[in-house]
Design an enzyme around this catalytic site. Structure first.
Site, PDB file in Angstrom:
ATOM      1  N   ASP A  52       0.676 -24.389  37.503  1.00  0.00           N
ATOM      2  CA  ASP A  52       1.580 -25.067  36.584  1.00  0.00           C
ATOM      3  C   ASP A  52       2.703 -25.786  37.315  1.00  0.00           C
ATOM      4  O   ASP A  52       3.443 -26.555  36.692  1.00  0.00           O
ATOM      5  CB  ASP A  52       2.174 -24.053  35.605  1.00  0.00           C
ATOM      6  CG  ASP A  52       2.194 -24.581  34.187  1.00  0.00           C
ATOM      7  OD1 ASP A  52       1.373 -25.459  33.874  1.00  0.00           O
ATOM      8  OD2 ASP A  52       3.028 -24.122  33.398  1.00  0.00           O
ATOM      9  N   ASP A 112       1.628 -12.729  24.908  1.00  0.00           N
ATOM     10  CA  ASP A 112       0.466 -11.852  24.975  1.00  0.00           C
ATOM     11  C   ASP A 112       0.400 -10.921  23.765  1.00  0.00           C
ATOM     12  O   ASP A 112      -0.664 -10.772  23.143  1.00  0.00           O
ATOM     13  CB  ASP A 112       0.490 -11.059  26.283  1.00  0.00           C
ATOM     14  CG  ASP A 112       1.867 -10.504  26.595  1.00  0.00           C
ATOM     15  OD1 ASP A 112       2.761 -10.620  25.735  1.00  0.00           O
ATOM     16  OD2 ASP A 112       2.062  -9.956  27.694  1.00  0.00           O
TER      17      ASP A 112
END
Length: 1160
Positions: free
Chosen positions: A428, A864
């Protein structure tokens, strides 16, 4: 100069390669039609080809267009020139050479970087020439079929074709059976096929039915026809396989009872001497649920209700007996105690049903990788579904490239079919350091992976393996192990040196190229007659090794090359392997080890860096994972996804197989993910800050596995791809009535879709039902998944690959036949890579369901937990897989500051969940009641910090004032307090028994619960309230990953002190309680009427607080007990303020008239 060739009619794509002097059209035919052109008018893949060709001065262009009567869209891939490949009029392109040599265009994707994005051209930059590789020539004695290494039939074989094409008997039969009898060489039909099949001796005799076997030992023939008794299977159904065996009846090739060798093509009289096991291993379950012993679990449950009753009695007594001498103290204590009781109940109720699970890997191998050949799988390929592994990284400074490279190497060496595995690294940060580190890892994998397979190395992370302190020769039987290990170790040491030197080498290389560019710019400036004293404007670029600009992030952060502003990049480091094993050669100058009996293939490895542009919300890690989901769907489309952090490597090479046992077993189609526990390395032996977190992973997660499944914790998890796509499970259960006691089970397939009134419901289609095609199309509209037709087409393929076998499918579910996945993966081509670039652009997710329902969910720091909650809310269930040895291992921050920041991020995400629609109070009826309580506790636990902080000050207030939380320590209070304390201790002992943790782990967890509750959790509550009320966004701090520690200084990070404001509340609590103890002791000693009972009560609770904060105080002192100056300053200030307040509020008795005090 131009040369063109028309594409064949079956080719859906036209690829054009052009240079400044001409162009050439090459037809590309894929086995599966690809729609790689985006329908988005804003996509960079649409537009004028002329404009794109004029955007650069040189190079080649790879242009693709979709031939359709309704629309005609095209895009161009620009391949710029490099120092190794200068474009000139007399030089042919590599694609032209490949076409002349008869090589496929798909090989051009190797060593090619594909870039593109918003308002920019999709480009393909060739890093290394891979087309000039020479193809190995097969021996004339080997079968000429691709992928077959069997011995060919000699020239005397009468089925030999006139063209002389060499073929083995198995391939010949396959061509006759499936290829309409055509020769693979000349494409002419084989002659006398029917004669060849009928000329086999004894064919007429074999076509006759066999007589029934004679009875032996005087047993009557009727015994063999006892169908009810002899031929019944355990499920009381007719056992047809046993009947075939005992009657020697056959149905020819492919019979249920496999004949002996030499009798494949008829019914020979020679049969298997012993009857096979009809209840064989492959029919056994892949997994088993092992409950906790009733001798432990029953008392554990009983103690929970006993303590609940004791807490109710204690709180009732406390409320009914107020302390009139100190009402403020009594009110605060009672409110805190009621909250603690509620918090304990929310934490304890989900622990009522803990379970353990075990797998049987031998059954998995027999069922999906059986060595027996059949018509559906003539080459014996693996029938396991594909799996894509995602590894995410963002910053090469905080996440060292060596750690990431070791994680990648452990994935490439995992024990799973090579052709079914693909690894994707998401960078990223778009760093060239990470890119070249991955290239180095791919190169070293050609040595490391065969070494692991040959000698069965565990663990398969080279840094962890070579750092083991046990004897490396243990359980090694091959004579060349020592020599191979020494050579690989030397190669790995050189690999580490190259990885660690990458930042400096890239910087020196970039400086050299930038200096050359500056010299050329100054020379050009002088030629144009400009002043030589004017500065030359040359961007400080980051250069690749081939002398071209890196399309990602530059160290100088120029426009279009910063962390938040760069193109999307895709590079295939390792191409997809062949379906059949490829064995190596003997050790020589080029090969370090002998790999003649080792499969040397490597899984596909892909580097991905999604596009980032200013003004777009990239959604941190969740956005990066969703980009990988879309990219992998186009390139490999594995039915299952394993995601790992860059510092979590595969410690057990069989871990992936163990996880797949749950997915492929009976009832596995309702499992959305398999979560593995997190295990950590590099933590100090005393585990000062509870970094192992064993209470959560071995107690809470095992208990949730007995409900609807464990939570998703961000790493070490195998997902079902269609569950990530937002689909509902094939079957679900709704819980109605009091505490969800009434269960209603129903199917969620398309036949039930009309009764479903929820517009957000996404039902899995039944492909066999043709009447529901419109509904399937409606569910996959671009408003959900975007406008990539290749991505939408891949969903049905992924769903089929994740199905259970026909004999294991559940009611209302669709299965697949055995052997249906034993096929070669679809080859990649340039159109697939260009389509993959289009789905990682920054604008692709606009006006879609990505991040809302599809993929990882956005809007929370703890994406998550939210992602797992959404799946459970739709009716899916999850499974907790604990392996021996550990499945994965990673690193955790052992520094106090990093640990507090990590806990702060988790707690902040929980506060966000509590104030969002993901609060478990709004869960559907498909979620179990106790599972809902567990998720509700996840959102509410940070608020305990408010009451915990208050309660930690109550002992000090009691000692300062001479009062206590009760008016007098009577017998009932002490009995109830003793009861709740003893039941808590007994519950802890039983938890230790059934979870196999240690008392030390339990105590460390209790200590850090108070440390985190008085520091990070409190700050998280304020941050969450600021975001909800004022809309202030929460910053994300990346947790630093430590590289390999230096010898003799393994835990140096533990003793580093870095002050943070999170430390102020615990420091204040320690100082106030220590001061209060001293004040209380002196007050009681010099009091004319000492009250020792109240002193003992206050001192006891103060010591209880200080004992929990002992690890925190030890962390402040550093390595040698030296307290930092900042701590002295805070301590002095707090002590002065506390002393003044204590004297002002409670002056010494007998001196009130002389000891008055006023604030100025």
């Amino acid at each position: 100069m131009a040369a063109s060739s028309s594409s064949p009619p079956s080719s859906p794509m036209t690829i054009t390669v052009s240079s400044s002097t001409g162009f050439q059209n090459v037809g590309l035919t894929s086995p599966v039609r690809r729609f790689s052109v985006s329908n988005n008018p804003n996509s960079p893949l649409s537009g004028s080809r002329g404009n794109r060709r004029g955007s650069s001065g040189g190079g080649r262009y790879l242009s693709m267009s979709k031939d359709n009567a309704e629309e005609c869209v095209a895009y161009t891939v620009h391949i710029p020139p490099t120092p190794d490949r200068r474009m000139s009029e007399s030089q042919t392109s590599p694609l032209e050479d490949a076409q002349k040599a008869g090589q496929p265009l798909g090989c051009y994707i190797k060593d090619t970087i594909y870039t593109g994005g918003f308002n920019c051209v999709t480009r393909a930059h060739v890093v290394e020439n891979s087309i000039d590789e020479s193809k190995p020539v097969k021996s004339e004695l080997v079968c000429g079929m691709k992928g077959c290494d069997e011995k060919a039939q000699d020239g005397t074989w009468k089925a030999q074709c006139e063209c002389g094409f060499k073929i083995c008997r198995d391939c010949y039969l396959e061509c006759v059976g499936t290829g309409e009898g055509h020769c693979p060489g000349c494409k002419e039909p084989y002659k006398d096929i029917s004669d060849d099949e009928s000329d086999e001796p004894g064919s007429e005799e074999k076509d006759q039915p066999h007589p029934l076997p004679r009875a032996k030992g005087g047993v009557k023939m009727e015994k063999n026809f006892s169908l009810v008794q002899s031929f019944k299977a355990p499920n009381h159904e007719f056992d047809h396989a046993r009947w075939l065996f005992e009657t020697k009846g056959t149905y020819g090739y492919g019979n249920a009872v496999w004949p002996k060798d030499g009798y494949e093509f008829g019914r020979g009289n020679e049969r298997c001497e012993n009857p096979p096991e009809f209840n064989e291993r492959r029919n056994r379950p892949l997994t088993r649920k092992v409950g906790v012993s009733a001798a432990v679990l029953s008392p554990y449950r009983l103690l929970i209700f006993i303590r609940l009753a004791a807490l109710a009695c204690f709180l009732t007594w406390r409320i009914s007996h107020p302390n009139h001498e100190a009402m403020w103290l009594w009110i605060m204590s009672v409110v805190c105690e009621i909250w603690f009781a509620l918090s304990w109940l929310l934490d304890q109720l989900p622990k009522l049903c803990p379970v353990n699970r075990v797998t049987d890997l031998s059954v998995l191998k027999e069922r999906f990788e059986s060595s027996a050949l059949n018509l559906r799988n003539p080459k014996g390929l693996s029938d396991l579904p594909g799996i894509d592994v995602f590894v995410s990284t963002a910053d090469p400074e905080k996440e060292p490239p060596l750690v990431t490279a070791n994680t990648i190497l452990s994935i490439l060496a995992v024990d799973y079919p090579v052709e079914k595995l693909a690894c994707y690294l998401s960078d990223d940060g778009g760093s060239l350091v990470t890119f070249e580190a991955l290239a180095e890892a791919a190169s070293f994998a050609r040595v490391w992976v065969p070494f692991c397979r040959k000698h069965k190395i565990e663990p398969r992370n080279p840094e962890a393996y070579f750092g083991l302190k046990r004897d490396p020769l243990k359980n090694k039987v091959k004579l060349d192990f020592v020599r191979d290990r020494r050579r690989v170790k030397r190669e790995y040491d050189e690999f580490k040196v190259r990885i660690n030197a990458l930042p400096d080498s890239i910087r020196r290389r970039s400086d050299a190229y930038n200096a050359q560019a500056e010299v050329r710019g100054r020379k050009k400036q002088m030629e144009m007659g400009e002043s030589p004293f004017e500065p030359v404007k040359v961007p400080k670029a980051t250069w690749m090794s081939d002398g071209s600009h890196w399309p990602g992030t530059w160290s100088s952060t120029e426009e279009g090359h910063s962390r938040g502003d760069h193109e999307g990049i895709i590079q295939i480091m390792l191409v997809p392997p062949n379906a059949e094993p490829v064995h190596g050669t003997e050790a020589d100058g080029e090969n370090l080890i002998d790999t003649t009996d080792v499969d040397t293939r490597l899984p596909m490895l892909v580097y991905v860096s999604r596009e980032k542009r200013p003004g777009f919300d990239h959604n941190k890690k969740a956005g990066a994972m969703n980009a990988l989901v879309r990219t992998s769907a186009i390139m490999s489309n594995g039915s299952f996804i394993l995601n790992l952090d860059c510092d979590h490597y595969i410690y057990n090479s069989l871990a992936v197989r163990e996880g797949m046992c749950f997915m492929l077993d009976r009832g596995g189609d309702k499992i959305c993910y398999v979560q593995f526990p997190q295990r950590f390395e590099g933590i100090d032996p005393n585990d000062r800050y509870a970094n192992h977190n064993t209470v959560f992973f071995d107690v809470c997660m095992r208990a949730l596995d007995g409900l609807q499944g464990p939570m998703y914790v961000g790493t070490g998890c195998i997902f079902r791809r269609i569950a990530l796509y937002g689909f509902s499970p094939p079957r679900a259960t709704e819980h109605h009535g009091w505490l969800g006691s009434k269960k209603i089970k129903f199917s969620l397939r398309k036949r039930k879709a009309e009764k479903n009134k929820d517009e957000d419901e996404m039902i899995l289609p039944i492909n066999e039902d043709r009447l529901g095609e419109d509904e399937f199309t409606k569910a996959l509209i671009p408003q959900r998944f975007g406008n990539s037709t290749s991505l939408i087409d891949s969903i049905a393929v992924a769903e089929f690959g994740g199905r259970l076998l026909h004999e294991l499918r559940g009611k209302g579910s669709q299965g697949r036949p055995a052997g249906s996945l034993a096929v070669q993966r679809e080859p990649l081509d340039a159109s697939a890579l260009a389509e993959a670039i289009s789905v990682i652009t920054c604008f692709y997710e606009d006006k879609t369901e990505w991040g809302k329902r599809v993929g990882w969910i956005y809007g929370s720091v703890t994406e998550d937990v939210v992602t797992g909650y959404r799946m459970h809310n739709r009716g899916w269930r999850s499974v907790y897989c604990v392996t021996k040895p550990d499945a994965f291992r990673g690193s955790a921050p052992i520094n106090l500051t990093d640990r507090l920041n990590q806990v702060l991020r988790w707690a902040t995400g929980s506060v966000e969940i509590f104030f969002s629609r993901n609060n478990a109070l709004f869960a559907t009826r498909r979620m179990k009641f106790l599972q809902r309580i567990a998720y509700f506790n996840v959102g509410i636990y940070p608020f305990t910090s408010i009451f915990l902080l208050t309660y930690c000050f109550l002992p000090a207030f009691s000692l300062f004032s001479g009062k206590f939380i009760v008016q007098s320590l009577n017998g009932m209070f002490l009995v109830l307090l003793l009861a709740i304390t003893l039941t808590l201790s007994m519950l802890a002992i039983l938890e230790i028994r059934w979870s196999k943790i240690t008392l030390h782990d339990w105590w460390r967890n209790e200590q850090f619960w108070l440390i985190g509750g008085t520091s990070a959790h409190l700050a998280a509550v304020f941050q969450g309230l600021l975001k909800v009320i004022a809309g202030i966004d929460i910053s994300f701090t990346l947790t630093s990953k430590s590289a390999a520690p230096e010898e003799g200084d393994e835990f140096a990070e533990l003793y580093e002190f870095r002050f943070t404001v999170l430390m102020i509340p615990p420091i204040t609590i320690i100082l106030i309680n220590m001061t209060a103890i001293a004040v209380g002791v002196f007050r009681t000693l010099y009091s004319p009427f000492p009250q020792w009972s109240k002193l003992l009560g206050g001192v006891f609770f103060s010591f209880w607080v200080l004992s929990h904060l002992y690890p925190f105080a030890k962390g402040l002192m550093g390595r040698r007990g030296k307290i930092p100056t900042i701590v002295f300053l805070w301590s002095t200030l707090i002590c002065i303020v506390i002393s003044l307040l204590a004297v002002y509020i409670y002056p010494p008795s007998g001196r009130q008239e002389y000891m008055t005090f006023q604030f100025p």
